[in-house]
Design an enzyme around this catalytic site. Sequence first.
Site, mmCIF file in Angstrom:
data_model
loop_
_atom_site.group_PDB
_atom_site.id
_atom_site.type_symbol
_atom_site.label_atom_id
_atom_site.label_comp_id
_atom_site.label_asym_id
_atom_site.label_seq_id
_atom_site.Cartn_x
_atom_site.Cartn_y
_atom_site.Cartn_z
ATOM 1 N N ASP A 79 -13.001 -6.750 11.498
ATOM 2 C CA ASP A 79 -11.728 -6.116 11.862
ATOM 3 C C ASP A 79 -11.911 -4.685 12.356
ATOM 4 O O ASP A 79 -12.806 -3.974 11.891
ATOM 5 C CB ASP A 79 -10.809 -6.046 10.642
ATOM 6 N N GLY A 112 -4.019 -12.455 10.355
ATOM 7 C CA GLY A 112 -5.045 -12.925 11.282
ATOM 8 C C GLY A 112 -5.791 -14.144 10.808
ATOM 9 O O GLY A 112 -6.237 -14.962 11.621
ATOM 10 N N GLU A 113 -5.957 -14.290 9.496
ATOM 11 C CA GLU A 113 -6.668 -15.461 8.964
ATOM 12 C C GLU A 113 -5.852 -16.739 9.093
ATOM 13 O O GLU A 113 -6.362 -17.834 8.865
ATOM 14 C CB GLU A 113 -7.042 -15.228 7.497
ATOM 15 N N TRP A 122 -2.963 -4.556 10.554
ATOM 16 C CA TRP A 122 -2.438 -4.601 9.187
ATOM 17 C C TRP A 122 -2.699 -3.351 8.353
ATOM 18 O O TRP A 122 -2.425 -3.341 7.157
ATOM 19 C CB TRP A 122 -2.972 -5.834 8.453
ATOM 20 N N ASP A 157 -15.796 -11.559 11.587
ATOM 21 C CA ASP A 157 -14.633 -10.980 10.908
ATOM 22 C C ASP A 157 -14.759 -9.473 10.747
ATOM 23 O O ASP A 157 -14.439 -8.908 9.708
ATOM 24 C CB ASP A 157 -14.407 -11.646 9.542
ATOM 25 N N ARG A 214 -15.955 -1.778 10.386
ATOM 26 C CA ARG A 214 -16.468 -2.920 9.637
ATOM 27 C C ARG A 214 -17.812 -3.401 10.190
ATOM 28 O O ARG A 214 -18.638 -3.948 9.450
ATOM 29 C CB ARG A 214 -15.450 -4.070 9.692
ATOM 30 N N ASN A 253 -14.544 -1.402 4.299
ATOM 31 C CA ASN A 253 -13.325 -2.182 4.462
ATOM 32 C C ASN A 253 -12.157 -1.226 4.675
ATOM 33 O O ASN A 253 -12.325 -0.095 5.119
ATOM 34 C CB ASN A 253 -13.125 -3.124 3.270
ATOM 35 N N ASN A 262 -9.216 -8.939 13.247
ATOM 36 C CA ASN A 262 -10.094 -9.968 13.801
ATOM 37 C C ASN A 262 -9.340 -10.992 14.647
ATOM 38 O O ASN A 262 -8.160 -11.251 14.431
ATOM 39 C CB ASN A 262 -10.804 -10.694 12.662
ATOM 40 N N ARG A 280 0.795 -1.230 0.000
ATOM 41 C CA ARG A 280 0.000 0.000 0.000
ATOM 42 C C ARG A 280 0.825 1.277 0.000
ATOM 43 O O ARG A 280 0.260 2.355 -0.079
ATOM 44 C CB ARG A 280 -0.984 -0.024 1.166
#
Length: 570
Positions: free
Chosen positions: A315, A204-205, A253, A313, A340, A399, A271, A143
């Site tokens: 976040d 996190g996932e 993140w 989820d 979110r 998001n 999350n 980013r």
Amino acid sequence: MKSRFARTGTALIGALAGTLLAAGAASAQPSYPSVTQARLDNAAASKGWLMFNRSYAGDDYAPFAQINTKNVASLKTAWSSAKIDIPNGFEGTPIVNGDYMFATTPLDHLIAFNAKTGQKLWEYDYDLPKTALKTVCCDVNNRGVAVYGNEVFMGTLDNHVLALDATTGKVLWNVALEKPGIGYSISEAPMIVDGKVIIGSGGGEYGARGFIVGLDAETGKLLWKTYTIPSPSEPGGKTWPAGAYKHGGGSPWMTGTYDPKTKQLFWGVGNPGPWLASMRPGNNLYSDSVIAIDPNTGAIKWHYQYTRNDTWDYDGVNTAQLADITYKGKPYHALVEANRNGYFYAINRETGKLIYAVPFVHDTSITGIKDGQAVNNMKLRPALDKQIFTCPSFLGGKNWWPGAVDPATNMAYVPTLHACMTMKGVPVSYAAGLPYLGETFEMKPDPASPHHMGSIQAIDLSTGKQVWQHRTKEPWDGGAMATSGGLVFSGTADGHLYAFDAKTGKILWKSPYLGSGIIANPMSYEIDGKQYVAVWSGWGGVWPLWSGKLGASLAKAPRGGQLHVFALNG
């Protein structure tokens, strides 16, 4: 790792069309103004764009009025890069200092342009190991960068942080924060505070325990490391079952914000892991929270948790933007965020206490606010034998993409998703490098907005209520920027950049088709008295990866990135 200048024959990044001088030629290099802490403290007034969200306040507000409501219809292309043949989402925000523009692409490539002419000055291609791509959640994004002194700083998907010479692209130092392929990744732009590079982890996932670090900008030496999921001996550690913190997720993140007056960082936390909340009873701090951090030590000073024991989820990483507001006649130094979980929040940034929270999308997961906290709808929580339908979806009412805050209109401008989901629990156990979810899911249309999946809306900071909204059939996945010219810029999935009247939402300008959808944030800068507006096109990101059947209309959307820069009279 290697730095490459004026490469030829690459399949990824072509030479800039219309380049007058060879990239990197000594005679073409403009002078580079050193970036001091004083300049960062005053980035909001800079002629350039010195950090990811323009300034420490994170408000994406440019104080330029040359382009305004009366003449924006005359905006033309000033220069564009060649198309970059990477079929992933371009989510970077270019950084401009003097005549230098630094822009990142997916897969950790960095290009320095002459911001006035578009000439490519140098290019750096990070040598990314394939193993790192095993545990990248949501596209292979980078980013952006941070600037300080005469250096440029960048994070990578394999968990490295680099410092490069701003005028040549030469690597000055390169440090690894974690091994690749075990769950961690870095996609956010760093932030510089008092000679420290501040950056957070993703993952996190995959059950990767989130952390934020402070590195010495001169050497890369680790000065402090703060885990965003506490151990049992740390404050908040007892909000997790025994041992769960080790794989608790909570990745910070996205780039945070900073208040130079109070010397506090504000960083959002993602999350908890796994997604299925019944496997980790408790509030699960500091997941789905904003935390205030001492930039000198990394110590957590306070927190506010948006969603306790999250199972959807939701976040908390969306940028908490600094804004001075008045609510019910009382002034506050606030943080504002479109979360979110579907609520727009104002939080006292001095104490961490809630000022207000108001829903900005159709929301069934949260039933309201009680005692300063969101109340979870216990009937709409998935279990191993239970499928639920709820709104918003796991991609949230908003998001990661930045919104904007305009002090002149006293409004926040929020790119918004209107979508819901089904969810059902499934058995899962932790294994390093493998997804750690415990839920299946499918995105569904929002019954409250069945014909519109996206919008950009303006919210009154004094009330949290909507002032205007522009709806679209497709999702609104691009960030927003406001300017003192009375404008709000934001791009759409169908490949156009729009300029809206900040007060009314009226469309005042629409760019030509830019070759691919826009999921990046627009930015603006001035050089030699001329204002420019820039944005990446390049469809990708979370929507095509996670939207399922709901994203069918964009399944064949053109890919590839291109940087577009606009000005009056071209």
